[in-house]
Design a protein around this motif. Structure first.
Motif, PDB file in Angstrom:
ATOM      1  N   ASN A  11       4.507   4.856   1.010  1.00 17.29           N
ATOM      2  CA  ASN A  11       3.612   3.597   0.793  1.00 17.29           C
ATOM      3  C   ASN A  11       3.865   2.275   1.101  1.00 17.29           C
ATOM      4  N   THR A  72      -2.009  -8.498   9.628  1.00 15.06           N
ATOM      5  CA  THR A  72      -1.355  -7.860   8.359  1.00 15.06           C
ATOM      6  C   THR A  72      -2.796  -7.208   7.673  1.00 15.06           C
ATOM      7  N   SER A  74      -2.875  -7.915   4.483  1.00 13.40           N
ATOM      8  CA  SER A  74      -3.115  -8.985   3.682  1.00 13.40           C
ATOM      9  C   SER A  74      -4.127  -9.909   4.086  1.00 13.40           C
ATOM     10  N   ASP A  77      -7.465  -8.426   4.219  1.00  9.64           N
ATOM     11  CA  ASP A  77      -8.280  -8.916   2.540  1.00  9.64           C
ATOM     12  C   ASP A  77      -8.677 -10.169   2.519  1.00  9.64           C
ATOM     13  N   MET A 149     -10.490  -1.414  -4.111  1.00 11.71           N
ATOM     14  CA  MET A 149      -9.815  -0.631  -3.072  1.00 11.71           C
ATOM     15  C   MET A 149     -10.146   0.955  -3.154  1.00 11.71           C
ATOM     16  N   ASN A 153      -2.273   1.601  -4.363  1.00 10.70           N
ATOM     17  CA  ASN A 153      -0.739   1.836  -3.529  1.00 10.70           C
ATOM     18  C   ASN A 153       0.319   2.542  -4.445  1.00 10.70           C
ATOM     19  N   VAL A 180      -6.032   0.207   2.983  1.00  9.16           N
ATOM     20  CA  VAL A 180      -4.950   0.097   3.530  1.00  9.16           C
ATOM     21  C   VAL A 180      -3.984   1.315   3.172  1.00  9.16           C
ATOM     22  N   GLN A 181      -4.167   1.755   1.983  1.00 11.81           N
ATOM     23  CA  GLN A 181      -3.119   2.959   1.499  1.00 11.81           C
ATOM     24  C   GLN A 181      -3.937   4.214   1.846  1.00 11.81           C
ATOM     25  N   ALA A 201      -4.070  -1.355   7.688  1.00 13.53           N
ATOM     26  CA  ALA A 201      -2.725  -1.875   8.188  1.00 13.53           C
ATOM     27  C   ALA A 201      -1.982  -0.897   8.963  1.00 13.53           C
ATOM     28  N   HIS A 203       0.863  -0.573   9.946  1.00 16.60           N
ATOM     29  CA  HIS A 203       2.449   0.020   9.550  1.00 16.60           C
ATOM     30  C   HIS A 203       2.310   0.917   8.509  1.00 16.60           C
TER      31      HIS A 203
END
Ligand SMILES: Cc1ncc(COP(=O)(O)O)c(C=O)c1O
Length: 386
Positions: A11, A72, A74, A77, A149, A153, A180-181, A201, A203
Motif C-alpha cells: 500500500n 502524483t 496527491s 486529489d 475515498m 490506505n 489511489v489504493q 496513482a 506507483h
C-alpha cells in the motif's frame, strides 16, 4: 546467499513491473518528441500519448477526453479539490469530506478552511465506516464538492461510493473519490461508482512513480491549479510524461489480464489474519471485515511500540509499515486510527501489512511466526501490560 526480503508494504508503493519498465524504456529512448511539436517526431509522441490515454480511459470505463494526467496521486486529489473550489462561482462554498481520508485530502480541506471555504469533516465508526444518512444530512445548499475515498490506505475499509455519489447528485453536489489504493485490488469503474472525479496513482499498481490520473466526467467544471501551456486541455499544463503514461497503460493492461491476482493476494492476507488471531493474545484487527481491501491487514499489538516492532521485523528482512508511508518517521499517531477511536495501547502498537505481487503463499506463515516471536520478545521487555 542473502536472505530473501519479504515485502509486505504494497500500500506504500509497488515495484514497477518489468513489462512496464520495458515499454517505458522503449518510449523514453525512441519516442522523445514533444507532443506539442508540429513536426513528425512530435506527432509520433502525440499518437503514442493519445493511444495510451485511450487505453487508460477504457480500463476505468471513461472516455479519453475525461482523463487528466498529473504527477502524483496527491496532485490528482489537490486538483479535484481546488479545481472544484476555485471555479468562478464557488467562492466561500462548502466542502464535505471524511476524517480518515489521506492527507492529500485532509490537508487540502484544512487549507480551504483557512482560506474562507466552509468545511465539514464527517466522523467514522470503529470500523472506519461513515453513515450514509450522516453524509446526506451534512450536505448543504452551498456544498460544491463531496470527497470520500474508495478504500482506506491504512485499514482497507471500503466506502459505498455509488450510494454516496447518488445522494450527492440528488442534491446537485459534485462527487470525488480517491481510488489511489483501490486500483488493482478491487474493481474501479467510474460508471459503476457514479463519480464525477476519481484519483489514481500508477506507483500503487506496479506502474511508474510520478504518474497520477484524475478522471473528470464530461461537463464537470474544473479550474486549473497550475498555470502554463494548453496541455491536458489547459487543466494541467506541462510537457507530458510520455514514458510514464505508456507505462501506466501497460500496468493497467496487466491487471486486466490477471483477474485472479486479487484472490491470490487475498488468500495470503486471510492466512496471516488467521494465524495472528489464533496464536497471539492482546491484538486488535482494524477496519471493516465485511468491506475491506483483500490485501490489507491492519493490526494493533497491545503492549508493543509499533515503530520498535517494524524495526525488529526489518532486521529480519520483513518490510511493513506502521501506518501510511507518509506518516513514517513523523512519529505521530495515525489520524485514521484516532478517528476510528482505537484505544491508546493498540494505536501505539499498530502495524499495516499489505500483500501484493512480491509475495508467495509461504510468506503469510513466515511473517506470522516472526511477528509472534518479536511481539513476545518486545512484550517481555516492555513495562506496559498486554
Ligand atoms: C489513499 C491515498 N491517496 C493518495 C495518496 C497519495 O499518492 P502519491 O503518494 O502518489 O501522491 C496515497 C498514498 O499513499 C494514498 O494511499
Amino acid at each position: 546467499m542473502s536472505q530473501r526480503i519479504i515485502y509486505c508494504d504494497h500500500n506504500s508503493t509497488t515495484r514497477t513491473d518489468p513489462r512496464v519498465a520495458e515499454v517505458m524504456h522503449q518510449a523514453a529512448v525512441e519516442i522523445f518528441g514533444n507532443p506539442s511539436s508540429g513536426h513528425r517526431l512530435g506527432q509520433q509522441a502525440r499518437a503514442l500519448l493519445d493511444k495510451s490515454r485511450s487505453q487508460i480511459a477504457a480500463y476505468i470505463g471513461a472516455k479519453p477526453s475525461e482523463i487528466i494526467l498529473t504527477g502524483t496521486g496527491s496532485e490528482s486529489d489537490n486538483l479535484a479539490i481546488f479545481g472544484s473550489l476555485n471555479a468562478p462561482d464557488a467562492a466561500g462554498c462548502h466542502l464535505l469530506t471524511v476524517a480518515t481520508e489521506h492527507h492529500a485530502i485532509t490537508h487540502s480541506a484544512d487549507w480551504a478552511q483557512r482560506h474562507g471555504f466552509e468545511v465539514t469533516i464527517l466522523p467514522v465508526d470503529s470500523r472506519g465506516r461513515i453513515d450514509p444518512d450522516d453524509f446526506a444530512r451534512a450536505l448543504k445548499p452551498t456544498t460544491r464538492l463531496a470527497s470520500v475515498m474508495l478504500a482506506n490506505n491504512e485499514v482497507g475499509t471500503i466506502h459505498p461510493i455509488a450510494q454516496l455519489a447518488t445522494i450527492a447528485h440528488e442534491r446537485g453536489v459534485l462527487f470525488h473519490t480517491d481510488a489511489v489504493q483501490a486500483m488493482g485490488k478491487i474493481p474501479v469503474d467510474v460508471n459503476d461508482l457514479k463519480v464525477d472525479l476519481l484519483s489514481l496513482a500508477a506507483h500503487k499498481f506496479y506502474g511508474p512513480k510520478g504518474v497520477g490520473i484524475l478522471y473528470v466526467r464530461s461537463g464537470t467544471r474544473l479550474a486549473s491549479i497550475i498555470h502554463g501551456g494548453g496541455q491536458e486541455t489547459g487543466r494541467r499544463p506541462g510537457t507530458e510524461n510520455i514514458p510514464g503514461v505508456v507505462g501506466t497503460a501497460e500496468a493497467m493492461r496487466i491487471i486486466a489480464d490477471d483477474p485472479q491476482e486479487a484472490a491470490r493476494v487475498g488468500a495470503m492476507a486471510k492466512d496471516l489474519r488467521y494465524r495472528l488471531a489464533h496464536q497471539l493474545d492482546g491484538i486488535e484487527f482494524f477496519g471493516d471485515p465485511e468491506n475491506c481491501l483483500p490485501n490489507t491487514v491492519g493490526v494493533g499489538f497491545g503492549g508493543v511500540d509499533g515503530e520498535s516492532l517494524a524495526i525488529a521485523l526489518d532486521l529480519k528482512c520483513i518490510c511493513v509499515s506502521t501506518g501510511s508511508a507518509c506518516m513514517t518517521g513523523a512519529a505521530k499517531p495515525s489520524h485514521v486510527l484516532q478517528a476510528m477511536g482505537v484505544s491508546e495501547r493498540f494505536l501505539r502498537g499498530s502495524i499495516r501489512f499489505s500483500f501484493g505481487r512480491e509475495n508467495v503463499p509461504a510468506d503469510a506463515a513466515a511473517i506470522a511466526d516472526t511477528v509472534i516471536a518479536e511481539v513476545q520478545r518486545l512484550r517481555k521487555m516492555s513495562p506496559v501490560k498486554v
